[in-house]
Design a protein around this motif. Structure first.
Motif, PDB file in Angstrom:
ATOM      1  N   GLY A  27       0.667  -1.101   0.009  1.00 56.52           N
ATOM      2  CA  GLY A  27       0.083   0.116  -0.167  1.00 56.52           C
ATOM      3  C   GLY A  27       0.969   1.237  -0.031  1.00 56.52           C
ATOM      4  N   ALA A  28       2.118   1.180  -0.199  1.00 58.22           N
ATOM      5  CA  ALA A  28       2.739   2.379  -0.216  1.00 58.22           C
ATOM      6  C   ALA A  28       2.616   3.295  -1.096  1.00 58.22           C
ATOM      7  CB  ALA A  28       4.439   2.063  -0.477  1.00 58.22           C
ATOM      8  N   ASN A  29       2.743   4.666  -0.811  1.00 52.46           N
ATOM      9  CA  ASN A  29       2.386   5.978  -1.511  1.00 52.46           C
ATOM     10  C   ASN A  29       3.588   6.479  -1.927  1.00 52.46           C
ATOM     11  OD1 ASN A  29      -0.418   5.456  -1.840  1.00 52.46           O
ATOM     12  ND2 ASN A  29      -0.621   6.061   0.289  1.00 52.46           N
ATOM     13  N   ASP A  68      -7.818   0.975 -10.525  1.00 53.85           N
ATOM     14  CA  ASP A  68      -7.605  -0.367  -9.855  1.00 53.85           C
ATOM     15  C   ASP A  68      -8.232  -1.369 -11.000  1.00 53.85           C
ATOM     16  OD1 ASP A  68      -6.295  -1.548  -7.651  1.00 53.85           O
ATOM     17  OD2 ASP A  68      -7.690  -0.294  -6.650  1.00 53.85           O
TER      18      ASP A  68
END
Ligand code: ARG
Length: 582
Positions: free
Chosen positions: A120-122, A326
């Motif tokens: 989930g890293a941004n 997505d």
């Protein structure tokens, strides 16, 4: 096939021979070990079908089981529960089969390919405590699936195409307006050196986000900046590439600390390249509608029990939404990997987002009926006050500082004679073990309280306890080696302590399968604790190396080695490394 599965299959045949037709027998681990190691409850089910007394059926079955050398102490309790234990002879045989190959006691899944989307890293934003569970649970599920013979690809799916980057670019522009990236008349070569460092990014984003929250003009500028790079403005793309390089290497560094690894380092930006193709495909399917200047897909269905809003495909300013990337990403993954399943791990708050995306994917046949899309949510990490975990002054706790905190606490537990660089390395390993194990032990969707004092305890149900115990097994075997004591096979069951270890080892397959099916490794985390505790109990009751009976001594060492290897395998599934000392 695992021992328990084999027994279930054989039992089913025996029961069929008695004239009862049933598809499956379940041998479950007993919650009354005083009555037997296992329990079978199928007699009750049969009694209903055959309209007989369950006790009578249970007794028929018991007669059959009594002639099977693998079972002892078969008895009927209550309304037809069958209790049974495994014979010593059979236990010894099973242990040696596991020594030969642990896969003699693991049930593999059918062959398939799964893409796991976690982390989930941004980009341009610091990883924080909210990213911990996705990284840990996703990684552990991947490793578990691999252990069970499933082919996997983990995809970091970086948040690298959204407003946070627009915000960072805008704030940079405010501070350094003369950078060539912002000059649309610039025709030269953009500098090779990045105009941002990771430290600067970590300052730019929170600052910009705070401004945007209170200043609508600033927010509007950020939206424009975002749309501009999403439309591939030359200067901004050059800047985007620098931001990506700097941020990605820092993200990698932190995931490395957590033993979290990805085969695919794609992101929303990669999916975004598929958006035009996606939109025209959806249009050809007559699925796209216009609404207030935007393109949407209606998702409502008649029997919905809650509201499913439309999917926002293209915003009125022409850019794609988080939902669109997505959806495009499913398009991309099907094309490139043709997976059987895709698993998504984020916290429970994104449930509706994935419901919309999955529905749109199915409705448009981007995901065929054979492709299983699965959302795997998890609960939150709270502080001692029961509210979402923060720093002392109420700020966001970065993942980095959380890991440092754990390292610092665990360093205090390490032997004083371990010094220097080695001490630092081991403190890091133990700290990560403390954090990861505490994160994996609650059932996936359960919230838990972050309490580093508890998690670093050497005596509780903790990562450090497991490491300490596993290291002790290693050093016992090293001492045996130094004394040139040979050991290979398990020869005997001596007492309740070694017997208990063996029963736990038999249950390995059950715990792996349960965790896989529930997509929650808490079963595995719980199992390794049980196995380790049974070993420690045995260790404190028996003096292995001083044992005079050399056969017994080598049998115990062989059993120790089997527990050690099983522990190392399970720690590896949990993504935890074990040092040689601590
Ligand atoms: N970057 C997103 C966030 O921070 C999580 C990404 C999850 N994966 C996905 N395919 N949407 O919320």
């Amino acid at each position: 096939m695992s021992f328990i599965k084999t027994l279930e299959k054989d039992l089913k045949e025996s029961i069929n021979e008695l004239g009862y037709d049933l598809d499956k027998v379940t041998i479950s681990i007993s919650n009354r070990p005083d009555l037997g190691n296992y329990q079978i409850n199928d007699a009750m089910r049969l009694a209903k079908v055959y309209k007989k007394n369950p006790n009578e059926i249970a007794n028929n079955i018991v007669d059959k089981l009594n002639s099977d050398k693998r079972f002892v102490n078969v008895n009927v309790a209550g309304a037809g529960f069958i209790n049974l234990s495994l014979s010593d002879e059979y236990l010894v045989q099973c242990m040696n089969k596991m020594i030969e190959d642990v896969y003699n006691n693991i049930d593999c899944q059918r062959e398939k390919t799964i893409i796991l989307d976690y982390g989930g890293a941004n980009v341009a934003k610091a990883l924080h405590v909210g990213h911990l569970r996705s990284a840990n649970i996703g990684e552990a599920l991947k490793r578990l699936a691999n252990t069970l013979g499933v082919k996997t690809y983990a995809d970091a799916h970086l948040g690298d195409w959204g407003r946070p980057i627009g915000l960072v670019m805008l704030e940079l522009k405010k501070r350094k307006p003369n950078l060539p990236y912002f000059d649309s008349n610039f025709n030269g070569e953009y500098p090779k050196e990045s105009p941002v460092t990771n430290e600067l990014l970590m300052d730019l984003y929170p600052c910009a986000s705070a401004k945007a929250n209170i200043d609508e003009d600033y927010m509007e500028e950020a939206r424009e900046m975002t749309a501009k790079f999403q439309n591939h403005d030359k200067g901004l793309m050059a800047l985007w590439n620098h931001i990506m390089d700097v941020s990605k290497s820092d993200i990698k560094r932190i995931y490395d600390r957590l033993n979290t690894t990805f085969e695919i380092w794609n992101g929303e930006s990669d999916a975004a390249t598929y958006v035009p193709e996606l939109v025209s495909y959806l249009e050809s399917q007559n699925l796209v509608k216009f609404s207030e200047g935007a393109k949407i897909i209606e998702l409502k269905e008649e029997d919905d029990d809650h509201e499913i809003p439309p999917l926002l495909l293209v915003k009125s300013n022409g850019t794609a939404s988080y939902q669109t990337t997505d959806l495009a990403c499913i398009f991309e993954r099907v094309k490139n990997y043709n997976p059987d399943e895709i698993w998504y791990l984020t916290d429970a708050r994104q449930a509706l987002h994935f419901e919309q995306v999955f529905r749109a994917a199915k409705k448009s046949k981007i995901a065929s009926d054979n492709l299983k899309l699965e959302f795997i949510p998890f609960g939150t990490i709270n502080g001692l006050d029961g509210k979402p975990f923060k720093t002392r002054d109420g700020g966001v706790m970065t993942l980095e500082s959380l890991l440092d905190l754990a390292k610092e606490e665990c360093e205090k537990k390490i032997l004083p004679n371990i010094v220097g660089e080695e001490r630092d390395k081991i403190a890091e390993m133990v700290g990560v073990a403390a954090v990861k194990y505490a994160d994996l032990i609650p059932y996936r969707t359960t919230d838990y309280i972050f309490d580093i004092n508890k998690f670093s305890d050497l005596e509780g149900k903790t990562g450090p306890y497991l490491l300490y115990s596993t290291i002790r097994m290693k050093s016992l075997l090293n001492k045996a080696k130094d004394a040139q004591i040979d050991y290979q096979l398990v020869k005997t069951v001596k007492n309740e302590y070694d017997r208990d270890i063996m029963i736990n080892l038999i249950n390995l397959a059950t715990s792996l399968t349960k965790s896989y099916e529930s997509r929650s490794v808490n079963e595995v985390a719980d199992y390794i604790y049980k196995l380790t505790s049974s070993y420690n109990k045995f260790y404190s009751e028996n003096r292995v190396l001083d044992e005079k009976d050399s056969d017994l001594r080598s049998s115990w060492l062989a059993l120790t080695n089997l527990v050690l290897n099983t522990n190392l395998m399970l720690l590896n599934i949990l993504g935890i490394n074990c040092p040689n000392k601590m």
